[in-house]
Design a protein around this motif. Sequence first.
Motif, PDB file in Angstrom:
ATOM      1  N   ARG A 127       0.761  -1.455   1.260  1.00 48.67           N
ATOM      2  CA  ARG A 127       1.921  -0.560   1.278  1.00 48.67           C
ATOM      3  C   ARG A 127       3.062  -1.211   0.515  1.00 48.67           C
ATOM      4  NH1 ARG A 127       2.049   3.931   4.293  1.00 48.67           N
ATOM      5  NH2 ARG A 127       0.222   4.329   5.610  1.00 48.67           N
ATOM      6  N   ASP A 128       3.618  -0.457  -0.414  1.00 47.27           N
ATOM      7  CA  ASP A 128       4.760  -0.921  -1.198  1.00 47.27           C
ATOM      8  C   ASP A 128       5.946  -0.022  -0.844  1.00 47.27           C
ATOM      9  OD1 ASP A 128       6.581  -1.796  -3.036  1.00 47.27           O
ATOM     10  OD2 ASP A 128       5.218  -1.716  -4.743  1.00 47.27           O
ATOM     11  N   GLU A 129       6.878  -0.595  -0.043  1.00 46.30           N
ATOM     12  CA  GLU A 129       8.012   0.177   0.465  1.00 46.30           C
ATOM     13  C   GLU A 129       7.539   1.431   1.188  1.00 46.30           C
ATOM     14  OE1 GLU A 129      10.694   0.903  -2.715  1.00 46.30           O
ATOM     15  OE2 GLU A 129      11.294  -1.211  -2.911  1.00 46.30           O
ATOM     16  N   GLY A 130       6.463   1.266   1.954  1.00 44.25           N
ATOM     17  CA  GLY A 130       5.924   2.345   2.758  1.00 44.25           C
ATOM     18  C   GLY A 130       4.952   3.252   2.052  1.00 44.25           C
ATOM     19  N   VAL A 131       4.788   3.080   0.721  1.00 43.19           N
ATOM     20  CA  VAL A 131       3.886   3.934  -0.046  1.00 43.19           C
ATOM     21  C   VAL A 131       2.513   3.275  -0.164  1.00 43.19           C
ATOM     22  CG1 VAL A 131       3.494   5.064  -2.266  1.00 43.19           C
ATOM     23  CG2 VAL A 131       5.831   4.840  -1.371  1.00 43.19           C
ATOM     24  N   PRO A 132       1.407   3.944   0.209  1.00 38.17           N
ATOM     25  CA  PRO A 132       0.064   3.352   0.077  1.00 38.17           C
ATOM     26  C   PRO A 132      -0.267   3.108  -1.392  1.00 38.17           C
ATOM     27  CG  PRO A 132       0.016   5.272   1.502  1.00 38.17           C
ATOM     28  CD  PRO A 132       1.356   5.282   0.834  1.00 38.17           C
ATOM     29  N   MET A 133      -0.772   1.906  -1.677  1.00 39.38           N
ATOM     30  CA  MET A 133      -1.135   1.531  -3.045  1.00 39.38           C
ATOM     31  C   MET A 133      -2.498   0.842  -3.018  1.00 39.38           C
ATOM     32  SD  MET A 133       1.627   2.340  -4.862  1.00 39.38           S
ATOM     33  CE  MET A 133       1.806   1.334  -6.312  1.00 39.38           C
ATOM     34  N   VAL A 134      -3.187   0.923  -4.152  1.00 39.94           N
ATOM     35  CA  VAL A 134      -4.434   0.185  -4.342  1.00 39.94           C
ATOM     36  C   VAL A 134      -4.118  -1.104  -5.094  1.00 39.94           C
ATOM     37  CG1 VAL A 134      -6.698   0.164  -5.452  1.00 39.94           C
ATOM     38  CG2 VAL A 134      -5.852   2.248  -4.360  1.00 39.94           C
ATOM     39  N   GLU A 135      -4.616  -2.211  -4.580  1.00 46.01           N
ATOM     40  CA  GLU A 135      -4.406  -3.496  -5.247  1.00 46.01           C
ATOM     41  C   GLU A 135      -5.765  -4.148  -5.520  1.00 46.01           C
ATOM     42  OE1 GLU A 135      -0.998  -6.458  -4.458  1.00 46.01           O
ATOM     43  OE2 GLU A 135      -2.698  -7.312  -3.361  1.00 46.01           O
ATOM     44  N   VAL A 136      -5.954  -4.640  -6.732  1.00 43.19           N
ATOM     45  CA  VAL A 136      -7.220  -5.291  -7.077  1.00 43.19           C
ATOM     46  C   VAL A 136      -6.943  -6.680  -7.620  1.00 43.19           C
ATOM     47  CG1 VAL A 136      -8.308  -3.085  -7.632  1.00 43.19           C
ATOM     48  CG2 VAL A 136      -7.319  -4.456  -9.461  1.00 43.19           C
ATOM     49  N   LEU A 137      -7.930  -7.537  -7.462  1.00 38.27           N
ATOM     50  CA  LEU A 137      -7.923  -8.874  -8.036  1.00 38.27           C
ATOM     51  C   LEU A 137      -9.035  -8.895  -9.076  1.00 38.27           C
ATOM     52  CD1 LEU A 137      -6.477 -11.642  -7.539  1.00 38.27           C
ATOM     53  CD2 LEU A 137      -8.444 -12.262  -6.144  1.00 38.27           C
TER      54      LEU A 137
END
Length: 292
Positions: free
Chosen positions: A46-56
Amino acid sequence: MANQPSTTTYHTPMERFRGADLSRVSERARRLLGDDVMIMHTRTVRDEGVPMVEVLAAAGSTIDRVRARLEPAPLPPKLRKVDGRPYCIALVGPTGAGKTTTAAKLAVRRGMFGAARPGLLTIDTYRVGGMEQLATYAELADVPFEVVYDEKEVDAAMKRLSQTCDIVIVDTPGRSPASAELTERWRSLLDTIAPDEVHLVIPATLRADLAVDIGRAYRGTRAHCGTTHLLLSKLDEVPRETGVTDLALSLEMPTRWIADGQDVPADLKPGVARLLRNLGLSADAEPDWMPA
């Protein structure tokens, strides 16, 4: 002669990417890292409450180079030699590294070497309880077991093992700098056995510079055979296994297995897959990574 470890520290370039959906994030990773990009891990944040996808992610060519450094040659399809001699794998390393427990794991795990039958041989006749521990495992698993005290006993012990065994696991004493004479004695004894592979058992908890020094101590010389493989032990004692792959790469030896606990025989795993899985996980890596 085995590869000589260096003091170089290896780090695999990894990048984090974050976005609204996986396809867009993956495309950004591809543009930056190339068409051969490999997504190592993915998660939802969550980025400032917004769901986000994060990949490595990492460049595929980088991962291939790392894999090439770690990947061992496969064991021969037929472990027993033409002359009837079993294939021989010896474990060496410092006191307390877990050689005896690892030897037991290799020998008693059913199907570890396919249909080939394993045997155990120890030249660790110095440590109190070492022989008894290995003998107990061998008896419980119905694995042939031999103890050798000097060079004159090697041929007879190997002949007895060759009657029923296709592969022999050799346990050795821990090396002590204060016992140069004993070290010379057991290394000469190991040379007489002439193992096909010599695995250096190193705790994953060890500092990299100390591990490299130990690697140098076990390398081949004109008088003695040297290590051919690395076997990292005690991975279960490393928080999130941080730095384990860098440690393996710094020792510059292929890694067939790793050990991640005391349970015999369960806590022994293939090395390369585990080490590649740990790439890019820094000290503050989140514990909730899931495979992509």
